[in-house]
Design a protein around this motif. Structure first.
Motif, PDB file in Angstrom:
ATOM      1  N   GLY A 115       1.173  -1.258  -0.022  1.00  0.00           N
ATOM      2  CA  GLY A 115       0.045   0.050  -0.015  1.00  0.00           C
ATOM      3  C   GLY A 115       0.779   1.129  -0.194  1.00  0.00           C
ATOM      4  O   GLY A 115       0.194   2.135   0.017  1.00  0.00           O
ATOM      5  N   GLY A 116       2.017   1.395   0.456  1.00  0.00           N
ATOM      6  CA  GLY A 116       2.682   1.943   0.415  1.00  0.00           C
ATOM      7  C   GLY A 116       2.473   3.839   1.361  1.00  0.00           C
ATOM      8  O   GLY A 116       1.683   3.499   1.973  1.00  0.00           O
ATOM      9  N   ILE A 117       3.227   4.372   0.692  1.00  0.00           N
ATOM     10  CA  ILE A 117       2.908   5.583   1.203  1.00  0.00           C
ATOM     11  C   ILE A 117       1.858   6.909   0.534  1.00  0.00           C
ATOM     12  O   ILE A 117       1.516   7.890   1.198  1.00  0.00           O
ATOM     13  N   GLY A 118       1.154   6.487  -0.801  1.00  0.00           N
ATOM     14  CA  GLY A 118       0.242   7.276  -1.644  1.00  0.00           C
ATOM     15  C   GLY A 118       1.261   7.988  -2.669  1.00  0.00           C
ATOM     16  O   GLY A 118       0.369   9.036  -3.404  1.00  0.00           O
ATOM     17  N   ILE A 119       2.129   7.678  -2.575  1.00  0.00           N
ATOM     18  CA  ILE A 119       3.323   8.405  -3.749  1.00  0.00           C
ATOM     19  C   ILE A 119       2.353   7.862  -5.012  1.00  0.00           C
ATOM     20  O   ILE A 119       2.579   8.458  -6.255  1.00  0.00           O
ATOM     21  N   ALA A 120       2.943   6.407  -5.113  1.00  0.00           N
ATOM     22  CA  ALA A 120       2.220   5.552  -6.590  1.00  0.00           C
ATOM     23  C   ALA A 120       0.976   6.425  -6.548  1.00  0.00           C
ATOM     24  O   ALA A 120       0.642   6.224  -7.928  1.00  0.00           O
ATOM     25  N   ASP A 121      -0.570   6.540  -6.000  1.00  0.00           N
ATOM     26  CA  ASP A 121      -1.404   7.099  -6.277  1.00  0.00           C
ATOM     27  C   ASP A 121      -1.231   8.502  -6.682  1.00  0.00           C
ATOM     28  O   ASP A 121      -1.771   8.998  -7.801  1.00  0.00           O
ATOM     29  N   ALA A 122      -0.639   9.321  -6.395  1.00  0.00           N
ATOM     30  CA  ALA A 122      -0.426  10.593  -7.081  1.00  0.00           C
ATOM     31  C   ALA A 122       0.695  10.467  -8.357  1.00  0.00           C
ATOM     32  O   ALA A 122       0.010  11.428  -9.049  1.00  0.00           O
ATOM     33  N   VAL A 123       1.700   9.379  -8.714  1.00  0.00           N
ATOM     34  CA  VAL A 123       2.383   9.438  -9.845  1.00  0.00           C
ATOM     35  C   VAL A 123       1.246   9.119 -11.391  1.00  0.00           C
ATOM     36  O   VAL A 123       1.148   9.661 -12.262  1.00  0.00           O
ATOM     37  N   THR A 124       0.459   7.678 -10.718  1.00  0.00           N
ATOM     38  CA  THR A 124       0.265   7.591 -11.894  1.00  0.00           C
ATOM     39  C   THR A 124      -1.486   8.180 -11.864  1.00  0.00           C
ATOM     40  O   THR A 124      -0.998   8.502 -12.878  1.00  0.00           O
ATOM     41  N   ARG A 125      -1.658   9.284 -11.323  1.00  0.00           N
ATOM     42  CA  ARG A 125      -2.328  10.235 -11.670  1.00  0.00           C
ATOM     43  C   ARG A 125      -2.370  10.579 -12.552  1.00  0.00           C
ATOM     44  O   ARG A 125      -2.272  11.521 -13.336  1.00  0.00           O
ATOM     45  N   GLU A 126      -0.479  11.644 -12.271  1.00  0.00           N
ATOM     46  CA  GLU A 126       0.086  12.729 -12.817  1.00  0.00           C
ATOM     47  C   GLU A 126       0.013  12.370 -14.114  1.00  0.00           C
ATOM     48  O   GLU A 126      -0.018  13.299 -15.421  1.00  0.00           O
ATOM     49  N   ILE A 127       0.199  11.066 -13.742  1.00  0.00           N
ATOM     50  CA  ILE A 127       0.986  10.510 -15.282  1.00  0.00           C
ATOM     51  C   ILE A 127      -0.704  10.135 -16.349  1.00  0.00           C
ATOM     52  O   ILE A 127      -0.139  10.968 -17.595  1.00  0.00           O
ATOM     53  N   LEU A 128      -1.643  10.087 -16.102  1.00  0.00           N
ATOM     54  CA  LEU A 128      -2.817   9.928 -16.843  1.00  0.00           C
ATOM     55  C   LEU A 128      -3.554  11.364 -17.206  1.00  0.00           C
ATOM     56  O   LEU A 128      -4.174  11.725 -18.383  1.00  0.00           O
ATOM     57  N   LYS A 129      -3.327  12.473 -16.302  1.00  0.00           N
ATOM     58  CA  LYS A 129      -3.746  13.804 -15.713  1.00  0.00           C
ATOM     59  C   LYS A 129      -2.670  14.262 -18.199  1.00  0.00           C
ATOM     60  O   LYS A 129      -3.230  14.506 -18.631  1.00  0.00           O
ATOM     61  N   VAL A 130      -1.243  13.751 -18.112  1.00  0.00           N
ATOM     62  CA  VAL A 130      -0.493  14.544 -18.559  1.00  0.00           C
ATOM     63  C   VAL A 130      -0.984  13.556 -20.423  1.00  0.00           C
ATOM     64  O   VAL A 130      -0.766  14.422 -21.003  1.00  0.00           O
ATOM     65  N   GLN A 131      -1.098  12.485 -20.239  1.00  0.00           N
ATOM     66  CA  GLN A 131      -1.116  12.210 -21.045  1.00  0.00           C
ATOM     67  C   GLN A 131      -3.200  12.412 -21.604  1.00  0.00           C
ATOM     68  O   GLN A 131      -3.056  12.199 -23.010  1.00  0.00           O
ATOM     69  N   GLU A 132      -3.581  12.306 -20.976  1.00  0.00           N
ATOM     70  CA  GLU A 132      -5.136  13.269 -21.236  1.00  0.00           C
ATOM     71  C   GLU A 132      -5.174  14.323 -22.232  1.00  0.00           C
ATOM     72  O   GLU A 132      -6.067  14.614 -22.530  1.00  0.00           O
ATOM     73  N   GLY A 133      -3.354  15.043 -22.168  1.00  0.00           N
ATOM     74  CA  GLY A 133      -3.857  16.621 -22.326  1.00  0.00           C
ATOM     75  C   GLY A 133      -4.269  17.368 -21.969  1.00  0.00           C
ATOM     76  O   GLY A 133      -4.822  18.762 -21.860  1.00  0.00           O
TER      77      GLY A 133
END
Length: 115
Positions: free
Chosen positions: A97-115
């Motif tokens: 489950g980590g400390i939440g960094i993976a979730d934040a990075v995943t969201r940012e990657i998807l946001k950048v890809q959506e344009g």
């Protein structure tokens, strides 16, 4: 009790292992940011890898001052393999489950890809 020569050799081995780890991290970061992430699953994997690398760096600083126990520890082998152990600790912490960094990075990657 270690002699001065043995202590110097161990310090050199640890420095070499840390240098190799930093080069490996740079290579892994390059593959995460090269634009080849196409799916949400790949974005999630990239986020988890990033969190694992971050956690590994934080844990390596925590373990840096810990000496090996001559009587019960692994001696030179333990010292040499500590960086791999720390990497595995970081991977397991991320999987749990980590400390939440993976979730934040995943969201940012998807946001950048959506344009």
């Amino acid at each position: 009790m270690m002699t001065d020569g043995t202590t110097a050799l161990m310090a050199q081995a640890q420095a070499s292992a840390q240098f190799g780890k930093q080069n490996n991290m740079a290579a892994r970061m390059e593959t995460l940011t090269d634009g080849h992430i196409k799916t949400e699953a790949e974005a999630r994997k990239a986020g988890e890898e990033f969190e694992s690398m971050f956690m590994s760096q934080m844990l390596s600083h925590m373990f840096a001052g810990i000496e090996t126990n001559e009587m019960f520890g692994g001696g030179h082998g333990e010292t040499m393999m500590r960086s791999m152990l720390v990497d595995e600790y970081a991977k397991e912490m991320t999987r749990a489950g980590g400390i939440g960094i993976a979730d934040a990075v995943t969201r940012e990657i998807l946001k950048v890809q959506e344009g």
